[in-house]
Each structure stands twice: as structure tokens, then as C-alpha cells.
Design a protein around this motif. Structure first.
Motif, PDB file in Angstrom:
ATOM      1  N   GLY A 272       0.748  -1.189   0.214  1.00 22.15           N
ATOM      2  CA  GLY A 272      -0.127   0.258   0.006  1.00 22.15           C
ATOM      3  C   GLY A 272       0.828   1.491   0.549  1.00 22.15           C
ATOM      4  O   GLY A 272       0.072   2.496  -0.316  1.00 22.15           O
TER       5      GLY A 272
ATOM      6  N   ILE B 241      -5.043   4.261  -1.951  1.00 27.82           N
ATOM      7  CA  ILE B 241      -5.930   3.293  -2.577  1.00 27.82           C
ATOM      8  C   ILE B 241      -6.953   4.557  -3.746  1.00 27.82           C
ATOM      9  O   ILE B 241      -6.947   3.711  -3.601  1.00 27.82           O
ATOM     10  CB  ILE B 241      -6.361   3.162  -1.236  1.00 27.82           C
ATOM     11  CG1 ILE B 241      -5.403   1.893  -0.119  1.00 27.82           C
ATOM     12  CG2 ILE B 241      -7.136   2.331  -0.985  1.00 27.82           C
ATOM     13  CD1 ILE B 241      -5.550   1.390   0.557  1.00 27.82           C
TER      14      ILE B 241
ATOM     15  N   VAL C   4     -11.012  -3.359  -5.533  1.00 29.68           N
ATOM     16  CA  VAL C   4      -9.979  -2.774  -5.490  1.00 29.68           C
ATOM     17  C   VAL C   4     -10.255  -4.097  -4.347  1.00 29.68           C
ATOM     18  O   VAL C   4     -11.177  -4.104  -3.293  1.00 29.68           O
ATOM     19  CB  VAL C   4      -9.974  -1.188  -4.610  1.00 29.68           C
ATOM     20  CG1 VAL C   4      -8.370  -1.218  -3.181  1.00 29.68           C
ATOM     21  CG2 VAL C   4      -9.289  -0.594  -6.024  1.00 29.68           C
TER      22      VAL C   4
ATOM     23  N   VAL D  81      -8.876  -4.220   0.051  1.00 26.11           N
ATOM     24  CA  VAL D  81      -8.123  -3.525   1.449  1.00 26.11           C
ATOM     25  C   VAL D  81      -7.543  -4.634   2.287  1.00 26.11           C
ATOM     26  O   VAL D  81      -8.858  -5.082   3.625  1.00 26.11           O
ATOM     27  CB  VAL D  81      -8.215  -2.011   1.865  1.00 26.11           C
ATOM     28  CG1 VAL D  81      -7.474  -1.343   2.647  1.00 26.11           C
ATOM     29  CG2 VAL D  81      -8.446  -1.660   0.462  1.00 26.11           C
TER      30      VAL D  81
END
Ligand code: SF4
Length: 274
Positions: free
Chosen positions: A111, A157, A179, A181
Motif C-alpha cells: 500500500g 488506494i 480493489v 484492502v
């Protein structure tokens, strides 16, 4: 090491990702790259991220690995810790696509990414799988040796979301785009997790979140007594409740037993078959 080479510790089908990324046990097409630009004291992949275990492969060889994983039935190409090798990986993906690669490309990263690199990968990466490790930057500096993690990762992000949107599967439940996370809960650092989730909900609580409780006190964790143990059920439940309270309803949580069996040993031929 030549400029047109990458260092890879292991590649093959593996089951250690979220269910839609392993497709009913068909397996993610994992390619585990050596080295990492973070220095997490509890890294479970420290043999490759910090001790640099691995062998050199050319861009052409990397493209062939991708094509072979597709032939072998993997449901995606899962690029693990790819960031520092992005130039060679980009070339390899382009080459593999020219030769018929159709699998979704997964960018499985920590990230802490630059927008410039993410823009270079636009159109080539289908699924972004970033960590969001730290809501508290002091904790990030203490355990990973980096500054301003939360702001850098949040911008990354946002860019990932702009490129590929929310996570989506096909009719068979196999991940195709979007996506996810990940957040790993660190023992005795629950406020860091609560803050991380708060930052993410301020961004978008429609995001898919993978809440991880696989913390294992490996590598240098014993030098930090407060993290030198696995996570307690109470700690996990506190963070999980907060996740639900914040309105996150899409994603996964890990089996509490996973800390025991997800730790690979990259000195073995098959690091996941322990
Ligand atoms: S970011 Fe991930 S791979 Fe890199 S050192 Fe930290 S835990 Fe290890």
C-alpha cells in the motif's frame, strides 16, 4: 543483477489469498518477488523481503511464468510485493498479453506506493490488493521504518479505486476487477487498527476489506515485547465490531487458526506445503 531481470523467491499456485482470488481451490497464480521497500519487524515473509532469498529471471522468463501459470489452471496472476520491480513486471505483462495471457493481474502490495508507479500500471492491473497497515504513523515508523504511511497509502488506494473501482467477481465467484484492502491487526496496537478503519471509512465504506488476524511474532518481533505474541480473540473482536459499526459490510475475515498455517518457509521447494 541486470536491469532487465527480476528476483523471484517462488512461483506457483497457492491458496493463501481471499476466497475469490483462489477460485474454489484452483489457486492464485502466485509470483513472490524478493525484496521490499518496507522493513516490517514482524514480516512473515522476511526470508524474501529482508534476506532477499530468490533467483534472477529475465523479463521474457517472467512472461513465460505467467503464461505457464495460466496453462496450469491458476485463476489469476498474483504479483506479491511487486512494487520495486514494476518496470520489469510491466514489460513482462505486455509480453505475456501479446502471447495470449488473459488472466486478471493482481497487484498484491503493502500500500505504500507512489501515484507515478500506479499510473504506469494503469490498464495492466485488474485487481489491486493493497494493505492499509497503519492508521497511526508513529506505529508505522516504529514497526516498518517509514514515515507518513497513512497519507501515502490512502492516496494510493484512491488512485487504485479510480483505476479499477469496487471489487467484482464473475458468475463463478472468481475475482475479475477492483480493489480489496487488507488490514492486519497487530497485538497491543488496537488503536492503530481503529484509526486505520476510520480513515478508510472516511474514504469509502463500500470498499471490500479483508481483516487479517494472522499476526505471527516472527523475524524481529521478539525485540518488541508488546508484539511478541499472536493476537487475542478479544483484540480481534474489538476491531471486527468497529469494522461493522463503521458500516463496512463487504469483505472477509480470516479464520483465527490461520496464524498457525499461513506462514510460508521459502527455504523449501514448496514454501506453502509445510
Ligand atoms: S510490507 Fe509486507 S513484505 Fe514488506 S516487509 Fe512489511 S510485511 Fe514484509
Amino acid at each position: 543483477m541486470e536491469k532487465d531481470e527480476v528476483k523471484i523467491a517462488w512461483f506457483g499456485k497457492h491458496q493463501g489469498e481471499e476466497p475469490p482470488l483462489v477460485g474454489m481451490n484452483a489457486g492464485a497464480g502466485g509470483i513472490f518477488f524478493s525484496q521490499c521497500h518496507l522493513r516490517c519487524v514482524f514480516c512473515q515473509n522476511y526470508q524474501i523481503s529482508q534476506e532477499n532469498l530468490g533467483e534472477e529471471y529475465t523479463i521474457e522468463e517472467l512472461a513465460k511464468i505467467m503464461l505457464d501459470l495460466e496453462k496450469d489452471g491458476a485463476v489469476n496472476i498474483d504479483l506479491v510485493t511487486p512494487t520495486i520491480w514494476w518496470k520489469q513486471i510491466k514489460e513482462a505483462i505486455l509480453l505475456a498479453k501479446k502471447s495470449g495471457l488473459t488472466l486478471p493481474i493482481v497487484w498484491n502490495s503493502n500500500g505504500y506506493e507512489s501515484i507515478k508507479i500506479l499510473k504506469e500500471m494503469e490498464g495492466l492491473v485488474d485487481i489491486y490488493l493493497p494493505d492499509f497497515k497503519y492508521g497511526d504513523d508513529e506505529v508505522g515508523f516504529k514497526y516498518s521504518g517509514i514515515k507518513k504511511y497513512s497519507a501515502v497509502a490512502l492516496q494510493a488506494i484512491k488512485e487504485m479505486l479510480r483505476q479499477v473501482g469496487y471489487f467484482k467477481t464473475d458468475q463463478n465467484g472468481i475475482g475479475k476487477r477492483g480493489v480489496i484492502v487488507r488490514h492486519l491487526i497487530i497485538p497491543n496496537n488496537i488503536d492503530n487498527s481503529l484509526r486505520a478503519l476510520q480513515i478508510l471509512t472516511d474514504l469509502d465504506n463500500n470498499l471490500h476489506i479483508s481483516l487479517m488476524n494472522q499476526f505471527n511474532p516472527l523475524y524481529k518481533a521478539k525485540q518488541f515485547p508488546e508484539v511478541n505474541r499472536i493476537l487475542s480473540a478479544e483484540e480481534f473482536n474489538l476491531v471486527y465490531k468497529h469494522l461493522l459499526d463503521l458500516g463496512f459490510y463487504r469483505g472477509w475475515i480470516q479464520d483465527p487458526e490461520s496464524a498457525k498455517f499461513l506462514v510460508p518457509d521459502f527455504t523449501k521447494k514448496d514454501p506453502f506445503n509445510l
